[in-house]
Design an enzyme around this catalytic site. Structure first.
Site, short mmCIF file in Angstrom:
data_model
loop_
_atom_site.label_atom_id
_atom_site.label_comp_id
_atom_site.label_asym_id
_atom_site.label_seq_id
_atom_site.Cartn_x
_atom_site.Cartn_y
_atom_site.Cartn_z
N ILE A 468 -6.38 25.04 -14.02
CA ILE A 468 -5.49 24.42 -15.00
C ILE A 468 -6.18 23.36 -15.84
CG2 ILE A 468 -3.48 24.92 -13.56
CD1 ILE A 468 -3.35 21.93 -12.85
N GLY A 469 -7.49 23.21 -15.65
CA GLY A 469 -8.22 22.29 -16.50
C GLY A 469 -9.22 21.36 -15.81
N THR A 611 -17.44 17.24 -14.87
CA THR A 611 -16.00 17.51 -14.81
C THR A 611 -15.31 16.53 -13.87
OG1 THR A 611 -16.37 19.22 -13.13
CG2 THR A 611 -16.21 19.96 -15.41
N LYS A 678 -14.41 16.05 -1.04
CA LYS A 678 -12.98 15.82 -0.82
C LYS A 678 -12.26 15.88 -2.17
CE LYS A 678 -13.45 11.79 1.41
NZ LYS A 678 -13.14 10.64 2.30
N GLU A 682 -5.61 13.74 -7.48
CA GLU A 682 -4.48 12.81 -7.39
C GLU A 682 -4.96 11.35 -7.34
OE1 GLU A 682 -1.87 14.85 -7.61
OE2 GLU A 682 -2.87 16.65 -6.87
#
Ligand code: MOS
Length: 716
Positions: A468-469, A611, A678, A682
């Site tokens: 999703i990006g 990224t 990890k 979020e």
């Protein structure tokens, strides 16, 4: 000939660029709504204009007569969805969801009451304007504050207890405050969209915006009672989602119903206004925290209550109180989590989900305590540093949050901070510094990779996972490049289709850990296959193309499954973050300008630096939006959002964002997976809103406990 620039080659300092970057910036990447299929028709939804009640009449005649209109589908004429008809044995996603077009009941504003199918989008849109619906209205409830007395625990008693109940109350130093996080909407740039094409009565193909092609495939199979293998879900590119595409929504079911009824493929693209009502949101959440400490700053008790919105037909739960259970060493913690069912669409996970909501409250309350104690906020955190998991007592698989504090403090220039609010000024503006921390479970689930080396020396990796990006494909290519000892440019990644090998839904910051492990093991297995062929198990690089040619083989391939790993019962696994923010506040206007951000993630080994950096920058931007501007404002008289567009729902844009300093501790976790990586999605956002609020307080002495921190609240 134009010179080809290969944007994908590694550049030494920053890491490799996105493998799909060029496709995205040139418009070559094709998103779900951009596909076309033979005989395509277009659907436009008609949404309810009331918030609760029943449809008494629905007049579709004018719409049916309008040019190009093929069908108008409502609860009156819609086919029955088999998955809606019986409750037993259905997975919860199917059992509880809005049974769209199943009856005349209205449970939220904007709920689909009709879909108009036409031979062009414009004709469908015009047709939709002609559908006239009459309702019998009932009194709706949309305000959590007004209905908070009707809160209920989603499971069990909704309570968590460790040590003494409400121990904070008897502490010498204590803070008790309420915090509100409003309804936020995900608002990815790409609208939710689906093309549904029935190949046979029991066989369907969809091009759909989804974070989980396999989950969507299973939902559709259940809903229409057809074999899973007869459902093909394609989601090759997803233009952002932030959680809104983690589940199957009513508009997807509408498109499937309509395509079945008109016996032609149907494309259904939500409007931006629909994006506020129909694909979830961060639930408005009221929280109360009581926190107590000794004079030397040792936490003695935390009590954390949270009441979050849900819909009347489905319980959406998340983890706002979890941060209070696990972020700090505190012997006495009790939490309570309740839901309040309202006449709204079902909320869903959004950016850092409940943990981001909870961290705003906890990290704000801790900041308040630091001023009361006159202890530096970093020092206060260090005095309560959890060396082992406070909930389970287990050791952490890895935790370097203390190093992250130091890195972030250095990068933001924490030494410049003044402990007394409102005392630091620059060019007529008030200057403030704030800190906020985040934690999120470091998850890993099973995934399968098919790895195929062909005689041209190209390695193809295949798996169903959506990207999703965050740059999943890029990270997977880098893992494979390292294992195989070949250039990244010789590796292709194919994903986003349900007929590819099993992969989890992209969510919960778990993709790299899950799918990356499968890539890692698949490459090892493939290399072993080559070594067997050559009888050479020396570690020196293998010329794969050469070996295949010598043995007259077109390819060698493996399909490798990786499971979650078994150290999970021995260790508590989390990712950690700390965000530092410097703000400039105009005391006269209350306008807050973010001057600098330094975010540091402890997310294990960093596989794809470029990224990963983008992810942290994106999280900080989302956090700034959450802190300063994002709010879906509802007019409770009508149960309708009044800013359901990009002009009025403000997100952080370039002018709101300074240079963001993204740092990583970058130490591998020895237990979670073979890469030592990890999750880091979020935590890039969790704690960020509190860091902004805390910086605003440090600048002004004004404590804003209800997001977003708009100028009126700073001036007040
Ligand atoms: Mo994320 S909120 O798990 O898409």
């Amino acid at each position: 000939m134009k010179k080809e620039i290969n944007l994908n080659m590694p550049s030494s300092s920053e890491g490799m660029s996105r493998i799909d970057g060029r496709l995205k910036v040139t418009g070559a990447a094709k998103y779900s709504a951009e596909y076309t299929v033979e005989g395509l028709t277009y659907g436009v939804l008609v949404g309810s204009t009331i918030t609760k009640g029943t449809i008494t009449a629905i007049d579709t005649k004018a719409a049916e007569r309008a040019p190009g209109v093929i069908a108008v589908i409502t609860h009156v004429n819609a086919i029955k969805v088999p998955g809606f008809q019986s409750e037993a044995g259905k997975p919860s996603a199917v059992r509880a969801q809005l049974k769209v077009f199943d009856d005349n009941k209205i449970v939220y504003n904007g709920q689909p009451v009709a879909v108009v199918i036409a031979n062009t989008y414009e004709r469908a849109l015009y047709g939709a304007s002609l559908v006239k619906t009459q309702y019998s209205k009932e009194q709706h409830e949309t305000s959590l504050n007004a209905s908070i007395g009707k809160g209920f625990p989603p499971h069990g008693d909704g309570l968590y207890k460790r040590g003494i109940q409400d121990a904070w109350k008897s502490a010498p130093y204590k803070v008790e405050q309420e915090y509100i996080v409003p309804t936020d909407t995900h608002n990815p740039m790409e609208l939710h969209a689906i093309i549904a094409k029935w190949e046979a009565d029991d066989k369907v193909t969809v091009w759909d915006k989804t974070q989980g092609v396999k989950a969507t495939q299973h939902d559709i199979a259940q809903l229409f009672n057809i074999p899973v293998d007869n459902v093909q879900v394609n989601s090759k590119f997803v233009g952002g989602a932030f959680g809104s595409a983690l589940r199957t929504w009513p508009h997807e079911v509408v498109a499937l119903i309509a395509a079945k009824m008109v016996k032609r493929p149907v494309k259904l693209v939500l409007s931006r206004a629909d994006m506020f009502t129909s694909v979830g949101h961060r639930p408005y959440t009221w929280q109360k925290i009581g926190i107590g400490a000794t004079a030397d700053g040792k936490l003695t008790g935390i009590t954390h209550e949270a009441y979050g919105q849900t819909s009347t037909f489905e319980n959406f739960t998340e983890g706002p109180v979890g941060v209070s259970q696990g972020l700090y060493a505190c012997p006495n913690v009790n939490t309570k989590y309740n839901l309040v069912a309202l006449n709204i669409g079902t909320p869903t996970w959004m950016r850092g989900p409940g943990e981001a909501t909870g961290a705003f409250a906890l990290e704000s309350a801790l900041d308040e305590l630091s001023y009361l104690l006159k202890i530096d906020p970093i020092e206060l955190r260090l005095r309560n540093y959890a060396e082992t998991d406070p909930e389970s007592g287990k050791p952490f698989s890895s935790k370097f949050l203390n190093e992250a504090y130091q890195m972030g403090a250095d990068h933001i220039g924490w030494a410049e901070r003044k402990p007394e609010p409102g005392t630091l000024k620059k060019d007529g503006l008030l200057v403030g510094y704030g800190i906020g921390c985040g934690m999120f479970g470091a998850y890993r689930s099973g995934a399968t990779i098919k790895a195929k080396m062909t005689a041209d020396g190209i390695l193809l990796l295949q798996t169903a996972v959506s990207d999703i990006g965050p740059g999943t494909g890029t990270a997977m290519v880098l893992i494979a490049a390292e294992q195989m000892g070949i250039p990244a440019g010789n590796i292709r990644f194919e994903n986003g289709a349900s007929d590819l090998p099993q992969a989890p839904t992209q969510g919960g910051s778990a993709t790299t850990a899950s799918v990356g492990s499968a890539v890692h093991y698949a490459c090892i297995e493939l290399k072993e296959k080559f070594q067997k062929l050559t009888g050479n198990d020396s570690p020196k690089a293998i010329d794969y193309a050469q070996v295949l040619k010598q043995h007259n083989l077109p390819l060698l391939e493996v399909t490798t499954k990786s499971t979650a790993g078994d150290d999970r019962d021995k260790y508590a696994m989390n990712s950690w973050s700390v965000h530092f923010v410097k703000v400039l506040v105009n005391a006269a206007t209350g306008v807050v300008k973010i001057d600098k951000v330094a975010s540091v993630a402890d997310s294990g080994h960093i596989i794809s630096p470029k990224t990963a950096r983008s992810q942290v920058v994106g999280g900080a931007i989302g956090g700034i939006g959450m802190a300063l501007m994002e709010e879906a404002v509802m007019d409770h008289r009508y149960g309708r959002y009044i800013n359901n567009n990009f002009a009025d729902y403000h997100v952080a844009v370039n002018a709101d964002i300074p240079q963001i300093d993204a740092q990583f501790v970058n130490k591998p976790d020895p237990y979670i997976n073979p890469m030592g990586a990890k999750g880091m999605a979020e935590i890039a956002l969790i704690g960020m809103a509190a860091a902004v609020a805390n910086a605003v307080y440090n600048a002004t002495g004004k404590r804003v406990r209800e997001l977003p921190i708009t100028p009126d609240k700073v001036m007040a």
